[in-house]
Design a protein around this motif. Structure first.
Motif, PDB file in Angstrom:
ATOM      1  N   PRO A   1       2.407 161.049  23.801  1.00  0.00           N
ATOM      2  CA  PRO A   1       0.974 161.333  23.614  1.00  0.00           C
ATOM      3  C   PRO A   1       0.471 160.658  22.344  1.00  0.00           C
ATOM      4  N   PRO A   2      -0.742 160.134  22.354  1.00  0.00           N
ATOM      5  CA  PRO A   2      -1.298 159.557  21.124  1.00  0.00           C
ATOM      6  C   PRO A   2      -1.377 160.601  20.015  1.00  0.00           C
ATOM      7  N   ARG A   3      -1.237 160.121  18.795  1.00  0.00           N
ATOM      8  CA  ARG A   3      -1.231 161.004  17.625  1.00  0.00           C
ATOM      9  C   ARG A   3      -2.424 160.673  16.738  1.00  0.00           C
ATOM     10  N   ASP A   4      -3.147 161.682  16.338  1.00  0.00           N
ATOM     11  CA  ASP A   4      -4.230 161.520  15.373  1.00  0.00           C
ATOM     12  C   ASP A   4      -3.615 161.622  13.983  1.00  0.00           C
ATOM     13  N   GLU A   5      -3.587 160.507  13.274  1.00  0.00           N
ATOM     14  CA  GLU A   5      -2.850 160.450  12.020  1.00  0.00           C
ATOM     15  C   GLU A   5      -3.724 160.689  10.800  1.00  0.00           C
ATOM     16  N   LYS A   6      -4.825 161.386  10.978  1.00  0.00           N
ATOM     17  CA  LYS A   6      -5.571 161.862   9.816  1.00  0.00           C
ATOM     18  C   LYS A   6      -4.722 162.899   9.076  1.00  0.00           C
ATOM     19  N   VAL A   7      -4.746 162.812   7.762  1.00  0.00           N
ATOM     20  CA  VAL A   7      -4.138 163.840   6.919  1.00  0.00           C
ATOM     21  C   VAL A   7      -5.284 164.621   6.289  1.00  0.00           C
ATOM     22  N   LEU A   8      -5.467 165.864   6.722  1.00  0.00           N
ATOM     23  CA  LEU A   8      -6.558 166.713   6.256  1.00  0.00           C
ATOM     24  C   LEU A   8      -6.043 167.675   5.192  1.00  0.00           C
ATOM     25  N   ALA A   9      -6.758 167.758   4.087  1.00  0.00           N
ATOM     26  CA  ALA A   9      -6.298 168.567   2.965  1.00  0.00           C
ATOM     27  C   ALA A   9      -6.072 170.020   3.365  1.00  0.00           C
ATOM     28  N   GLY A  10      -7.061 170.618   4.037  1.00  0.00           N
ATOM     29  CA  GLY A  10      -6.963 172.035   4.372  1.00  0.00           C
ATOM     30  C   GLY A  10      -5.854 172.337   5.343  1.00  0.00           C
ATOM     31  N   TRP A  11      -5.743 171.551   6.410  1.00  0.00           N
ATOM     32  CA  TRP A  11      -4.690 171.786   7.401  1.00  0.00           C
ATOM     33  C   TRP A  11      -3.318 171.578   6.783  1.00  0.00           C
ATOM     34  N   ASN A  12      -3.199 170.620   5.861  1.00  0.00           N
ATOM     35  CA  ASN A  12      -1.936 170.454   5.154  1.00  0.00           C
ATOM     36  C   ASN A  12      -1.614 171.695   4.320  1.00  0.00           C
TER      37      ASN A  12
ATOM     38  N   LEU B   1      -5.504 162.601  -2.232  1.00  0.00           N
ATOM     39  CA  LEU B   1      -6.769 163.302  -2.016  1.00  0.00           C
ATOM     40  C   LEU B   1      -7.283 164.049  -3.242  1.00  0.00           C
ATOM     41  N   TRP B   2      -6.485 164.176  -4.275  1.00  0.00           N
ATOM     42  CA  TRP B   2      -6.891 164.928  -5.451  1.00  0.00           C
ATOM     43  C   TRP B   2      -7.200 163.967  -6.594  1.00  0.00           C
ATOM     44  N   ASP B   3      -8.385 164.077  -7.160  1.00  0.00           N
ATOM     45  CA  ASP B   3      -8.774 163.311  -8.341  1.00  0.00           C
ATOM     46  C   ASP B   3      -8.540 164.202  -9.550  1.00  0.00           C
ATOM     47  N   ASP B   4      -7.458 163.938 -10.282  1.00  0.00           N
ATOM     48  CA  ASP B   4      -7.079 164.834 -11.366  1.00  0.00           C
ATOM     49  C   ASP B   4      -8.040 164.741 -12.546  1.00  0.00           C
ATOM     50  N   ASP B   5      -8.702 163.597 -12.701  1.00  0.00           N
ATOM     51  CA  ASP B   5      -9.659 163.473 -13.807  1.00  0.00           C
ATOM     52  C   ASP B   5     -10.934 164.261 -13.511  1.00  0.00           C
ATOM     53  N   ALA B   6     -11.462 164.087 -12.302  1.00  0.00           N
ATOM     54  CA  ALA B   6     -12.698 164.791 -11.931  1.00  0.00           C
ATOM     55  C   ALA B   6     -12.437 166.217 -11.466  1.00  0.00           C
ATOM     56  N   LYS B   7     -11.144 166.530 -11.203  1.00  0.00           N
ATOM     57  CA  LYS B   7     -10.782 167.845 -10.650  1.00  0.00           C
ATOM     58  C   LYS B   7     -11.558 168.117  -9.364  1.00  0.00           C
ATOM     59  N   ARG B   8     -11.470 167.167  -8.431  1.00  0.00           N
ATOM     60  CA  ARG B   8     -12.127 167.321  -7.146  1.00  0.00           C
ATOM     61  C   ARG B   8     -11.205 166.845  -6.027  1.00  0.00           C
ATOM     62  N   LEU B   9     -11.372 167.460  -4.859  1.00  0.00           N
ATOM     63  CA  LEU B   9     -10.518 167.228  -3.704  1.00  0.00           C
ATOM     64  C   LEU B   9     -11.320 166.544  -2.606  1.00  0.00           C
ATOM     65  N   SER B  10     -10.730 165.530  -1.980  1.00  0.00           N
ATOM     66  CA  SER B  10     -11.346 164.899  -0.813  1.00  0.00           C
ATOM     67  C   SER B  10     -10.783 165.518   0.455  1.00  0.00           C
ATOM     68  N   ARG B  11     -11.492 165.303   1.559  1.00  0.00           N
ATOM     69  CA  ARG B  11     -11.146 165.953   2.827  1.00  0.00           C
ATOM     70  C   ARG B  11     -10.035 165.243   3.586  1.00  0.00           C
ATOM     71  N   ARG B  12     -10.128 163.900   3.722  1.00  0.00           N
ATOM     72  CA  ARG B  12      -9.298 163.198   4.700  1.00  0.00           C
ATOM     73  C   ARG B  12      -8.701 161.911   4.152  1.00  0.00           C
ATOM     74  N   PHE B  13      -7.437 161.676   4.515  1.00  0.00           N
ATOM     75  CA  PHE B  13      -6.757 160.410   4.233  1.00  0.00           C
ATOM     76  C   PHE B  13      -6.252 159.832   5.540  1.00  0.00           C
ATOM     77  N   LYS B  14      -6.473 158.511   5.723  1.00  0.00           N
ATOM     78  CA  LYS B  14      -5.858 157.810   6.844  1.00  0.00           C
ATOM     79  C   LYS B  14      -5.772 156.330   6.508  1.00  0.00           C
ATOM     80  N   ASP B  15      -4.561 155.801   6.617  1.00  0.00           N
ATOM     81  CA  ASP B  15      -4.345 154.371   6.399  1.00  0.00           C
ATOM     82  C   ASP B  15      -4.986 153.896   5.098  1.00  0.00           C
ATOM     83  N   GLN B  16      -4.698 154.593   4.036  1.00  0.00           N
ATOM     84  CA  GLN B  16      -5.174 154.263   2.688  1.00  0.00           C
ATOM     85  C   GLN B  16      -6.675 154.491   2.499  1.00  0.00           C
ATOM     86  N   ASP B  17      -7.350 155.026   3.503  1.00  0.00           N
ATOM     87  CA  ASP B  17      -8.779 155.291   3.404  1.00  0.00           C
ATOM     88  C   ASP B  17      -8.999 156.783   3.161  1.00  0.00           C
ATOM     89  N   VAL B  18      -9.782 157.078   2.145  1.00  0.00           N
ATOM     90  CA  VAL B  18     -10.092 158.470   1.791  1.00  0.00           C
ATOM     91  C   VAL B  18     -11.570 158.712   2.067  1.00  0.00           C
TER      92      VAL B  18
END
Length: 726
Positions: A442-453, A486-503
């Motif tokens: 089956p095809p796999r959706d390879e998004k890495v989501l912060a919350g689901w992780n 997904l975590w910006d330690d300087d700004a202390k902010r979290l992004s939602r999604r990573f896939k293939d080096q794209d945030v």
């Protein structure tokens, strides 16, 4: 009026769901400023389609309508068509799914919404067939009717008036808060919720609800019932919980060959699943089985959890550690129903038919396919065990594996020792698993989501505490991956999604709350203070970005994020826990570690704000009800003054069911605390550690329950016995 964009822009997106539509003749736009500006400039409605990559009916509507040139012409000329992956934009899904449920009494995906250029909804539905049937309008006719009405001055005024009314209803439902109650819900809220769960239990087939289907897992309700049993000893609560665990594990919801859970079953008896596998189900359900194992001691529950962890590591894990989102329900199969050879199951598209995507093709079996892998005796034994018949229980004479015959009956029927039956079945499962690996996947959706992780990290952390400390490794690798990407330690902010080096995307409350819970649970499993520090960092952003002091609530979207037609909250549990409930429970726990923060005060105010909702329908608000009960009762706190957890302590903690407990490891000596405080960014020793050093050079435990604390103990069994009796 400007002209339409003239091209489909989804090829630039990383979401597998959006990319699936990049070749449609529809000029799909992502939800962004350019698409919204086009709708305003052209003064045309937005057609918003929300789905996700593993959604079966999303595929159907795409094949029937979005590939149709006539449909595309109308969508392109008369609308701005926008496609949204609900896993990337749960905020949009939350808002427009809510209006669908308010208007029609139902929801789901694909979600089809028509909006004014300002984003206000005026028509909504889910799947629309190409031609009218069963009371649903045909999609092309519907598009033309809406377009004609928009061009009519009188009709448009009515549509815009409806859009204003619906937006007001969304504000009332999602954004507004009631006047706070004087008190938070008391400890009885858990019993009230449990009674509601028991009333809705399916005592014949397991689970909840007595309709013909579909049947969804409800891990929050299982947790609720096990906690109620632990508190009261009521056998009915335990019976319903274990009946549900057994039914899900024995049925088609569970992948009997490869481990892991499908999304839901289409029938009441848990027989035939909707075959997609979602990361969040395979995060939440193992925790239910681990809890069931601790309460009952039944090793089969531990096996289900362990096999699910193995599935996730094998099939849903990025090479660098993060967890992928989904496996599709469909994979390549065969057109020719009569070709039941092992080759057709493997998807060979030479002779016998042309390979095409079919739901469940990867998972189902015929007796002939089993015999192609096993010898005749083992094949017969395996088919009897798992209900694989010539007629089948699924399409084209295939069978979804369900445990249909107990091992004891097989031993008697085949006149074989029970241990031999178990061994042969285990070997057969391995052989069929290896054969299945040769099938098209089956095809796999390879998004890495912060919350689901975060949910999955929490589950692996619980596995490390209950089954094997080595399971913490998968959680630590995933947390490291999310922090790196997904975590910006300087700004202390979290992004939602990573896939293939794209945030992409700001983190939502579920991202911060679920990930912080995962990090905190990993700290509890390993004693690594760095994980605790990250949980505190995330909690501080929850306060800064999601807490509304005037309204007394935590919103789903950050204050600095995109402003939608309304700002939603997420109070109820659905396929994932309520982010508001998880965040509140987390803040109750983290209040022990930072006395300068307002974590405890925020949690109390949230519980007061929503007290009437929690009391009135606790089963719809399980996560909030659990947080309310913990706040009212005063949860179990264990402070472990140890430099390294003794093996016998780990064994005791692994075997004890301690729901909602805070297990806090700290250095044995106060002299070593300064380094930990630097990591945490604290000036003072947190209350849960203050004055609680090790005694006489031995590992020492301090136990608190219901706002009362034991003297220091060097025997963890005695400390737990004191706490559970207090």
């Amino acid at each position: 009026m400007t002209t339409p964009t003239g091209h489909n822009r989804l090829g630039d997106e990383q979401s597998p769901y959006l990319r699936q539509h990049a070749d449609n003749p529809v000029n799909w736009q992502p939800w962004d400023d350019d698409a919204l500006a086009e709708a305003r400039e052209r003064d045309v409605p937005i057609f918003l389609s929300i789905g996700y990559s593993a959604c079966h009916w999303c595929h159907v509507m795409a094949d029937e309508s979005f590939e149709d040139e006539a449909v595309a012409d109308v969508l392109n000329d008369e609308f701005v068509p926008i496609k949204v992956d609900r896993e990337e934009r749960p905020d949009l899904d939350r808002v427009y799914q809510t209006i669908c449920q308010l208007v029609s009494g139902r929801g789901g995906w694909p979600l089809s919404v028509w909006l004014t250029p300002e984003g206000k909804p005026f028509y909504v539905g889910t799947y629309f067939p190409p031609q009218a049937r069963q009371g649903a309008p045909g999609f092309l006719d519907l598009l033309r009717n809406i377009s004609n009405s928009w061009d009519s001055e009188e009709d448009r005024a009515e549509m815009e008036n409806r859009a204003d009314q619906w937006t007001t209803a969304l504000d009332d439902q999602l954004a507004d808060t009631p006047d706070p109650a004087d008190e938070t819900p008391d400890v009885d809220v858990l019993g009230t919720a449990a009674q509601a769960a028991l009333r809705g239990a399916d005592r014949e087939h397991g689970g909840f609800g007595s309709g013909e289907g579909p049947k969804f897992p409800h891990p929050g309700r299982i947790d609720l019932l096990l906690r109620t049993y632990d508190r009261s000893g009521r056998g009915e609560a335990l019976n319903v919980a274990t009946e549900t665990l057994d039914a899900m594990a024995n049925g088609g919801l569970y992948d009997q060959v490869g481990g892991g859970f499908h999304r839901y079953t289409v029938d009441r008896s848990w027989t035939v699943p909707h075959f997609e596998k979602m990361l969040y189900d395979n995060a939440e359900l193992p925790k239910s089985y681990l809890a069931g194992y601790q309460v009952t001691g039944e090793p089969r529950y531990a096996r289900i959890a362990q096999e699910t962890f193995a599935f996730v590591e094998r099939e849903l894990t990025h090479p660098d550690g993060g967890f992928f989102s989904t496996l599709d329900a469909q994979s390549e199969g065969f057109d020719d129903e009569n070709d039941e050879s092992a080759e057709s199951a493997d998807g060979d598209d030479s002779e016998g038919g042309e390979a095409e995507r079919e739901e469940g093709a990867f998972y189902v079996w015929t007796p002939e396919q089993v015999r192609a892998v096993l010898d005749e005796e083992d094949a017969e034994l395996f088919c009897d065990r798992y209900g694989i018949t010539k007629r089948g229980n699924f399409e084209h004479g295939t069978s979804v594996l369900n445990i249909s015959t107990p091992v004891e009956e097989l031993a008697e029927e085949y006149d074989i020792d029970r241990a031999d039956v178990s061994e042969r079945l285990t070997n057969a499962r391995v052989a069929l698993f290896e054969a299945r690996e040769e099938r098209p996947r089956p095809p796999r959706d390879e998004k890495v989501l912060a919350g689901w992780n975060g949910l999955m990290i929490s589950s692996f952390a619980m596995g490390a505490r209950v089954l094997d400390p080595a399971l913490a490794g998968a959680a630590e690798r995933a947390l490291s991956f999310v922090r790196e990407h997904l975590w910006d330690d300087d700004a202390k902010r979290l992004s939602r999604r990573f896939k293939d080096q794209d945030v992409k995307g700001d983190g939502y409350l579920e991202d911060y709350a679920f990930l912080a819970r995962g990090a905190f649970d990993l700290y509890q499993a390993t004693g690594d203070v760095d994980h605790l520090a990250f949980a505190l960092d995330l909690a501080r952003v929850i306060e800064a970005e999601f807490w509304d002091d005037e309204k007394g609530t935590l919103y789903f979207t950050p204050a600095s994020g995109e402003q939608l037609v309304t700002r939603p909250q997420e109070l109820t549990d659905s396929s994932t826990p309520s982010s508001l409930g998880v965040a509140t429970d987390l803040l109750v726990d983290l209040d022990h570690f930072d006395s300068d923060a307002d974590f405890g005060d925020i949690a109390e105010r949230v519980l007061k704000t929503h007290a009437d909702r929690i009391r009135g329908s606790p089963l719809e608000h399980v996560s909030l009800a659990l947080a309310a009960e913990k706040f009212a009762r005063g949860g179990l706190e264990l402070t472990l003054a140890v430099d390294e957890l003794p093996d016998d302590w780990w064994e005791v903690l692994a075997g004890r069911y301690l729901p909602g407990a805070v297990v806090s490891q700290r250095p044995h000596s106060d002299d070593e605390l300064d380094e930990w405080l630097d990591v945490l960014g604290l000036d003072e020793v947190p209350p849960i550690w203050a004055g609680r050093d090790g005694k006489n050079g031995k590992a020492t435990v301090y136990a608190c329950e219901s706002f009362a604390c034991s003297p220091p103990q060097t025997d963890i069994r005695q400390a737990l016995d004191w706490a559970t009796k207090n």
